[in-house]
Write an enzyme that holds these catalytic residues in place. Structure first.
Site, PDB file in Angstrom:
ATOM      1  N   SER A 172       0.863  -1.183   0.000  1.00 20.34           N
ATOM      2  CA  SER A 172       0.000   0.000   0.000  1.00 20.34           C
ATOM      3  C   SER A 172       0.899   1.231   0.000  1.00 20.34           C
ATOM      4  CB  SER A 172      -0.886  -0.036   1.246  1.00 20.34           C
ATOM      5  OG  SER A 172      -1.641   1.153   1.360  1.00 20.34           O
ATOM      6  N   LYS A 212      -1.235  -0.993  -4.271  1.00 18.98           N
ATOM      7  CA  LYS A 212      -2.410  -0.166  -3.946  1.00 18.98           C
ATOM      8  C   LYS A 212      -1.942   1.264  -3.753  1.00 18.98           C
ATOM      9  CE  LYS A 212      -4.865   0.212   0.345  1.00 18.98           C
ATOM     10  NZ  LYS A 212      -5.593  -0.491   1.425  1.00 18.98           N
ATOM     11  N   LYS A 224      -2.860   5.097  -2.550  1.00 21.03           N
ATOM     12  CA  LYS A 224      -3.798   5.933  -1.812  1.00 21.03           C
ATOM     13  C   LYS A 224      -4.180   7.104  -2.719  1.00 21.03           C
ATOM     14  CE  LYS A 224      -3.888   3.906   2.264  1.00 21.03           C
ATOM     15  NZ  LYS A 224      -5.146   3.411   2.862  1.00 21.03           N
ATOM     16  N   ASP A 255      -7.216   3.184  -2.964  1.00 20.55           N
ATOM     17  CA  ASP A 255      -7.919   3.285  -1.682  1.00 20.55           C
ATOM     18  C   ASP A 255      -8.056   4.755  -1.318  1.00 20.55           C
ATOM     19  OD1 ASP A 255      -8.948   3.075   0.868  1.00 20.55           O
ATOM     20  OD2 ASP A 255      -7.236   2.003   1.716  1.00 20.55           O
ATOM     21  N   ASN A 293      -9.880   5.907   1.426  1.00 20.33           N
ATOM     22  CA  ASN A 293     -10.155   6.122   2.849  1.00 20.33           C
ATOM     23  C   ASN A 293     -11.283   7.139   3.072  1.00 20.33           C
ATOM     24  OD1 ASN A 293      -6.851   5.369   3.182  1.00 20.33           O
ATOM     25  ND2 ASN A 293      -8.301   4.424   4.588  1.00 20.33           N
ATOM     26  N   GLU A 313     -11.253   1.044  -3.379  1.00 24.55           N
ATOM     27  CA  GLU A 313     -11.571   0.784  -1.972  1.00 24.55           C
ATOM     28  C   GLU A 313     -12.103   2.051  -1.306  1.00 24.55           C
ATOM     29  OE1 GLU A 313      -8.198  -0.986  -0.002  1.00 24.55           O
ATOM     30  OE2 GLU A 313      -8.944  -0.547   1.999  1.00 24.55           O
ATOM     31  N   ASP A 366     -13.932  -0.975   3.148  1.00 23.51           N
ATOM     32  CA  ASP A 366     -13.046  -1.149   4.297  1.00 23.51           C
ATOM     33  C   ASP A 366     -13.763  -0.554   5.517  1.00 23.51           C
ATOM     34  OD1 ASP A 366     -11.081  -0.787   6.262  1.00 23.51           O
ATOM     35  OD2 ASP A 366      -9.555   0.029   4.947  1.00 23.51           O
ATOM     36  N   LYS A 412     -10.194  -6.626   8.036  1.00 23.75           N
ATOM     37  CA  LYS A 412      -9.132  -6.222   8.958  1.00 23.75           C
ATOM     38  C   LYS A 412      -9.489  -6.684  10.356  1.00 23.75           C
ATOM     39  CE  LYS A 412      -7.520  -1.963   6.777  1.00 23.75           C
ATOM     40  NZ  LYS A 412      -7.608  -0.493   6.861  1.00 23.75           N
ATOM     41  N   GLY A 459      -4.441  -4.227   6.158  1.00 26.35           N
ATOM     42  CA  GLY A 459      -3.434  -4.013   7.196  1.00 26.35           C
ATOM     43  C   GLY A 459      -3.584  -2.638   7.817  1.00 26.35           C
TER      44      GLY A 459
HETATM   45  O1  OSB Z   1      -7.133   1.981   4.639  1.00 24.98           O
HETATM   46  O2  OSB Z   1      -6.136   0.163   4.306  1.00 24.98           O
HETATM   47  C1  OSB Z   1      -6.179   1.246   4.868  1.00 24.98           C
HETATM   48  C2  OSB Z   1      -2.994   1.850   6.904  1.00 24.98           C
HETATM   49  C3  OSB Z   1      -3.517   2.472   8.012  1.00 24.98           C
HETATM   50  C4  OSB Z   1      -4.868   2.707   8.080  1.00 24.98           C
HETATM   51  C5  OSB Z   1      -5.701   2.333   7.034  1.00 24.98           C
HETATM   52  C6  OSB Z   1      -5.184   1.694   5.907  1.00 24.98           C
HETATM   53  C7  OSB Z   1      -3.797   1.476   5.831  1.00 24.98           C
HETATM   54  C8  OSB Z   1      -3.125   0.887   4.684  1.00 24.98           C
HETATM   55  C9  OSB Z   1      -1.784   0.243   4.924  1.00 24.98           C
HETATM   56  O3  OSB Z   1      -3.556   0.964   3.550  1.00 24.98           O
HETATM   57  C10 OSB Z   1      -1.827  -1.231   4.888  1.00 24.98           C
HETATM   58  C11 OSB Z   1      -0.570  -1.824   5.486  1.00 24.98           C
HETATM   59  O4  OSB Z   1       0.405  -1.968   4.743  1.00 24.98           O
HETATM   60  O5  OSB Z   1      -0.552  -2.143   6.690  1.00 24.98           O
HETATM   61 MG    MG Z   2      -8.450   0.984   3.298  1.00 23.18          MG
END
Ligand code: OSB
Ligand code: MG
Length: 382
Positions: A135, A161, A163, A188, A190, A213, A238, A262, A290
């Site tokens: 990520s 992935k 962001k 992703d 968020n 995502e 997520d 998760k 993660g």
């Molecule tokens: O949205 O998946 C997420 C890390 C912290 C909080 C949210 C996310 C993430 C990651 C990192 O995308 C995933 C990892 O490598 O641990």
């Molecule tokens: Mg996510």
């Protein structure tokens, strides 16, 4: 099995590079570990909450308070403790799923170490190595991003992935897709977008993404369903999915086609397995997300991702993608996979020297609420 002592271990872990998302930037991970001592031995767990309530409502200090005041006392009162008892015993506490997950993980680790069984085996894992991706956070420039992605591809990661957020979407995607025409790519957000971005998000179809995502806020299931109808790229949720029930509701509404699972977001590995099973029964693919875990939480994630329904590569990268020095033996990349630990419990050992070197702060939770042992019956004394 019963609890004899619990301590919370809080440690600031510097990340090898800052991790920027639509909700902020982290330079250091505020890590919270749960260390239990039981009558059958010790166990470790990790609470995935972050320092700030920006990913979801939970944050490290709130998780510590809830563990101290309610979760540990509830679990400490159980005489016949096992991992499966933690969820029911803490049901009265609403939310705080990462805190509950950390405590359940520690109890499971202690239980399984005592019986000699690996967590992956206990959960029903079927693989001895899992496919992983990486990520990649938002970078200062598009060139920096392409350079970072190139480094991870050279390391062996075959799924990346990115962001995204408003203002950081089409341009970085165009550049990465041009540099890596065949790379398995996903994004992703968020929860960083609102309804006015629907057309823009539909336009991402041209980049042949594996999935998008969580573009919208967790409660915006209808909006996710609208995007899913309009775009050909599969949607993954997520932040919206806090339990098996949430996943089934979202799937019924057409709000997603894929679920990110998760451990910390759903309240523990056991609920994660139930969620996996429910999705498998419907033929819905899942993958393991993660939260920038140390080797402790990572070990649980790897065990979970060894179950058969986890069909997309996990957000479980090698330890060196996060840390100069992890607090367990590091997880390493072999090709584009990570080996599932075989040892009892989590299968990793916590490095007390590393914790000390990082200045870990330890808080003991007294189990004084427990009734003192019955005094001997006065009448039976000589
Ligand atoms: O949205 O998946 C997420 C890390 C912290 C909080 C949210 C996310 C993430 C990651 C990192 O995308 C995933 C990892 O490598 O641990
Ligand atoms: Mg996510």
């Amino acid at each position: 099995m019963r609890l004899e002592h619990v301590e919370l271990v809080r440690v600031a872990m510097p990340l090898v590079r800052p991790f920027r998302t639509s909700f902020g930037v982290q330079h250091t991970r505020d890590v919270l570990l749960v260390h239990v001592l039981t009558d059958v031995g010790e166990g470790w767990g990790e609470c995935a909450a972050h320092a700030e309530p920006f990913y979801n409502e939970e944050f490290t200090e709130s998780a510590m308070i809830v563990l101290q005041r309610w979760l540990v006392p509830a679990v400490g009162a159980l005489e016949d403790l096992g991992g499966e008892a933690v969820g029911p015993a803490t049901l009265v506490v609403k939310g705080y799923r990462a805190a509950k997950a950390g405590l359940e993980m520690a109890v499971l680790d202690a239980q399984l170490r005592a019986t000699g069984m690996a967590l992956a085996q206990h959960l029903g894992g079927t693989r001895d190595a899992i496919d992983v991706g990486v990520s990649v956070g938002i970078t200062p420039t598009v060139d920096d991003l392409v350079e970072q992605v190139a480094g991870y591809v050279a390391d062996g990661y075959r799924r990346v992935k990115l962001k995204i957020m408003p203002g950081w979407d089409v341009a970085p995607l165009r550049a990465v897709r041009a540099a890596f025409p065949d790379l398995a790519l996903q994004v992703d957000a968020n929860a960083g977008y609102t309804a006015d971005a629907l057309d823009l998000l539909v336009s991402l179809d041209e980049f042949r993404l594996l999935m998008i995502e969580q573009p919208f806020a967790p409660e915006e299931l209808a909006l996710h369903a609208e995007l899913a109808r309009r775009s050909t790229t599969p949607l993954c949720l997520d932040e919206s999915i806090l339990s098996t029930t949430h996943a089934l509701m979202a799937l019924d509404m057409g709000a997603c086609a894929i679920v990110n699972i998760k451990v910390g977001r759903v309240g523990g590995v056991l609920e994660a397995v139930r969620l996996h099973d429910a999705c498998a029964a419907r033929g819905v693919p899942v993958w393991c997300g993660g939260m920038l875990e140390t080797g402790v939480g990572r070990a649980a994630n790897v065990a979970l991702a060894s179950l058969p329904g986890f069909t997309f590569p996990a957000d479980i990268s090698a330890s060196d993608r996060y840390w100069q020095r992890d607090i367990t033996e590091p997880f390493v990349l072999r090709g584009s996979t990570i080996a599932v630990p075989r040892g009892p419990g989590l299968g990793v050992a916590v490095d007390e020297g590393a914790l000390a070197a990082l200045g870990a702060v330890r808080t003991s939770i007294p189990l004084a609420f427990r009734a003192a042992p019955e005094p001997p019956d006065a009448r039976s004394r000589p």
